[in-house]
Scaffold this active site. Structure first.
Site, PDB file in Angstrom:
ATOM      1  N   MET A  45      11.530  -8.817  10.187  1.00 26.06           N
ATOM      2  CA  MET A  45      13.148  -8.890  10.148  1.00 26.06           C
ATOM      3  C   MET A  45      14.228  -9.379  10.597  1.00 26.06           C
ATOM      4  O   MET A  45      14.685  -8.490  10.812  1.00 26.06           O
ATOM      5  CB  MET A  45      12.999  -7.310   9.392  1.00 26.06           C
ATOM      6  CG  MET A  45      12.103  -6.515   8.160  1.00 26.06           C
ATOM      7  SD  MET A  45      12.073  -4.561   8.670  1.00 26.06           S
ATOM      8  CE  MET A  45      11.898  -4.313  10.554  1.00 26.06           C
ATOM      9  N   ASP A  70       6.606   0.826  -2.165  1.00 23.33           N
ATOM     10  CA  ASP A  70       7.986  -0.054  -1.699  1.00 23.33           C
ATOM     11  C   ASP A  70       8.063  -1.728  -2.323  1.00 23.33           C
ATOM     12  O   ASP A  70       7.154  -1.536  -2.535  1.00 23.33           O
ATOM     13  CB  ASP A  70       8.669  -0.439  -0.175  1.00 23.33           C
ATOM     14  CG  ASP A  70       7.509  -0.714   0.498  1.00 23.33           C
ATOM     15  OD1 ASP A  70       6.435  -1.954   0.366  1.00 23.33           O
ATOM     16  OD2 ASP A  70       6.959  -0.077   1.490  1.00 23.33           O
ATOM     17  N   ASP A  87     -33.333 -17.911 -33.778  1.00 29.48           N
ATOM     18  CA  ASP A  87     -33.730 -16.907 -32.732  1.00 29.48           C
ATOM     19  C   ASP A  87     -31.760 -16.132 -31.842  1.00 29.48           C
ATOM     20  O   ASP A  87     -32.191 -15.536 -31.525  1.00 29.48           O
ATOM     21  CB  ASP A  87     -33.760 -17.549 -31.491  1.00 29.48           C
ATOM     22  CG  ASP A  87     -35.487 -17.775 -32.450  1.00 29.48           C
ATOM     23  OD1 ASP A  87     -35.749 -17.342 -32.552  1.00 29.48           O
ATOM     24  OD2 ASP A  87     -35.933 -19.214 -31.060  1.00 29.48           O
ATOM     25  N   LYS A 106      13.636  -0.686  -0.785  1.00 27.80           N
ATOM     26  CA  LYS A 106      14.220  -0.875   0.601  1.00 27.80           C
ATOM     27  C   LYS A 106      14.431  -2.387   0.755  1.00 27.80           C
ATOM     28  O   LYS A 106      13.256  -2.932   1.284  1.00 27.80           O
ATOM     29  CB  LYS A 106      14.243   0.107   1.275  1.00 27.80           C
ATOM     30  CG  LYS A 106      14.718   0.953   1.030  1.00 27.80           C
ATOM     31  CD  LYS A 106      14.983   2.063   2.413  1.00 27.80           C
ATOM     32  CE  LYS A 106      13.706   1.948   3.615  1.00 27.80           C
ATOM     33  NZ  LYS A 106      14.031   2.735   4.708  1.00 27.80           N
TER      34      LYS A 106
END
Length: 454
Positions: A382, A248, A22, A270
């Site tokens: 930052m 970026d 099958d 950057k």
């Protein structure tokens, strides 16, 4: 990628199916639909195989598996109910460098059979690499319900028009614009569904005659803090429609993988102290690409209007009458704080939140007295390099030396790292981290042990 997805042309190519029960029947039907020259080997055969043999659709090979059955084969499927025989077939195929699919043992196979949505010539294959076949089947059923049957006719019509499109439209951008208009035309789709081919041809002629816009545009898209799941639906739609994506370094790899494969990618990353591309040059890149008639996406980490300099980039476009739009993103402060278990506001601890750039020396006098006030949360973007000055100024202007602080590096990603300390320890803690990282200052940081979840 555990398996490389590949569609194979099997028309007239010899394929071997070992087994005739099958399960083998289901595999055989797929191979016959693909036009394979199907040879089936087994000790005995189900009625379906016997009927196919009488109709000349398959060649039956009676007996125990023999390596010679593999001669000239392009593909082998082992579908017996005997694991030892299946393994024997797989080993023999591996020796001859023939791809082999093992039923019920996909992890050991060199090829797997996906769940298929057939809208020929449009084909969609869904695979879980053999790990969750029921899930793959359920997804296929959802796709079957979503995708109309006439998609195949639409794809066939598109195939017949490729030469005409190439002759009519000189540039790739024009051709892409035509095809997008072709495939989103509800009138054309409905006409094909109704079986009215003459009217469909008339609609196609109108699509060729209609002018294509040559004006470029720029969409500023916030990519969020890193987790691809935080990219907005509208942002995803734009990056998949873009001719050019300018991105970026804060845009994560999983998000970059969502960009349309034939789109041009321009990296303008950057980093504090290591500017790869000056901002003025980035602005010029966006302008020049749009002026050439392209759809440009400026993909920025976080939100483009929160310390992303998105406003500066759009000002230049506005001066040159370039159409633009903005898709906000989840800013790093919101995403990183949430994934760290630090609520930015809380009725008992902080009624306001301030976002502050860590580039302190570039932005004139900071009102440290206001920043040092109670009942608020400070988030410094930052700010790692300026951590000693942040600590000193906040202490000098009256902030409690025991004020909780946190630093979050690579927030919302599997590489997320979070450490907490006090304001008196901030400068020392910052030395242990690398960018990209956020500094969070406030009583809400003390809730992290209770609310952390990621």
């Amino acid at each position: 990628m555990d398996y490389f997805p590949l569609f194979c042309r099997l028309q007239g190519k010899r394929c071997l199916l070992v087994g005739a029960g099958d399960v083998a029947e289901r595999k055989a039907r797929l191979l016959l639909d693909a036009g394979a020259d199907l040879h089936v080997g087994a000790l005995d055969f189900s009625p379906a195989f016997q009927q196919w043999a009488q109709q000349g659709k398959v060649t039956l090979l009676t007996g125990a598996f023999d390596d010679g059955w593999l001669d000239s084969c392009w593909l082998v499927i082992a579908a017996t109910n005997d694991d030892a025989v299946n393994q024997q077939v797989a080993f023999a195929a591996e020796q001859r460098r023939i791809f082999c699919n093992l039923v019920d043992a996909p992890q050991e196979a060199s090829a797997i059979m996906p769940s298929i949505v057939d809208r020929s010539p449009l084909m969609i294959a869904v695979s879980s690499g053999g790990r969750a076949p029921v899930l793959a089947r359920l997804l296929r059923e959802k796709l079957e319900a979503m995708l109309p049957q006439h998609l195949g006719e639409l794809a066939s019509l598109a195939g017949s028009l490729r030469g005409r499109v190439k002759r009519t439209f000189a540039s790739m951008a024009q051709r892409r614009a035509f095809w997008e208009r072709f495939f989103v035309s509800d009138r054309l789709a409905q006409t094909l569904a109704n079986g009215d081919r003459p009217r469909a041809d008339a609609i196609v002629d109108n699509l060729f005659d209609a002018p294509l816009s040559q004006q470029g545009e720029v969409v500023l898209v916030g990519a969020g803090p890193g987790d691809a799941g935080l990219l907005t639906l509208k942002g995803l739609q734009h990056i998949q429609q873009a001719d050019v994506v300018v991105y970026d370094r804060l845009v994560s790899e999983p998000i970059l993988n969502l960009i349309r494969r034939d789109a041009e990618r321009i990296f303008v990353g950057k980093q504090a102290g290591h500017h790869c591309v000056p901002q003025a040059q980035i602005n010029q890149v966006l302008l020049e690409q749009a002026q050439s008639g392209k759809r440009v996406v400026r993909l920025k980490g976080g939100d483009p209007f929160i310390f992303g300099r998105g406003g500066e980039e759009l000002q230049l476009l506005a001066q040159h009458h370039i159409p633009f739009s903005v898709v906000p993103g989840i800013t790093a402060a919101s995403g990183c704080a949430a994934y760290s278990g630090i609520p930015l506001t809380h009725r008992d601890h902080a009624q306001s939140v301030r976002f502050v750039t860590g580039h302190l020396q570039q932005h004139g006098e900071i009102e440290w007295r206001k920043l040092a006030a109670e009942q608020q949360t400070l988030v410094f973007y930052m700010g790692l390099a300026q951590a000693p000055e942040i600590q000193q100024q906040l202490l000098q202007h009256g902030m409690d030396a025991a004020m909780p602080v946190a630093i979050v590096q690579n927030g919302t990603t599997p590489q997320q790292r979070v450490e907490t300390a006090t304001l008196a320890e901030l400068a020392t803690l910052a030395q242990q981290f690398e960018s990209p990282a956020l500094i969070i200052v406030g009583r809400v940081v003390a809730l992290r042990p209770q609310l952390r979840w990621f």
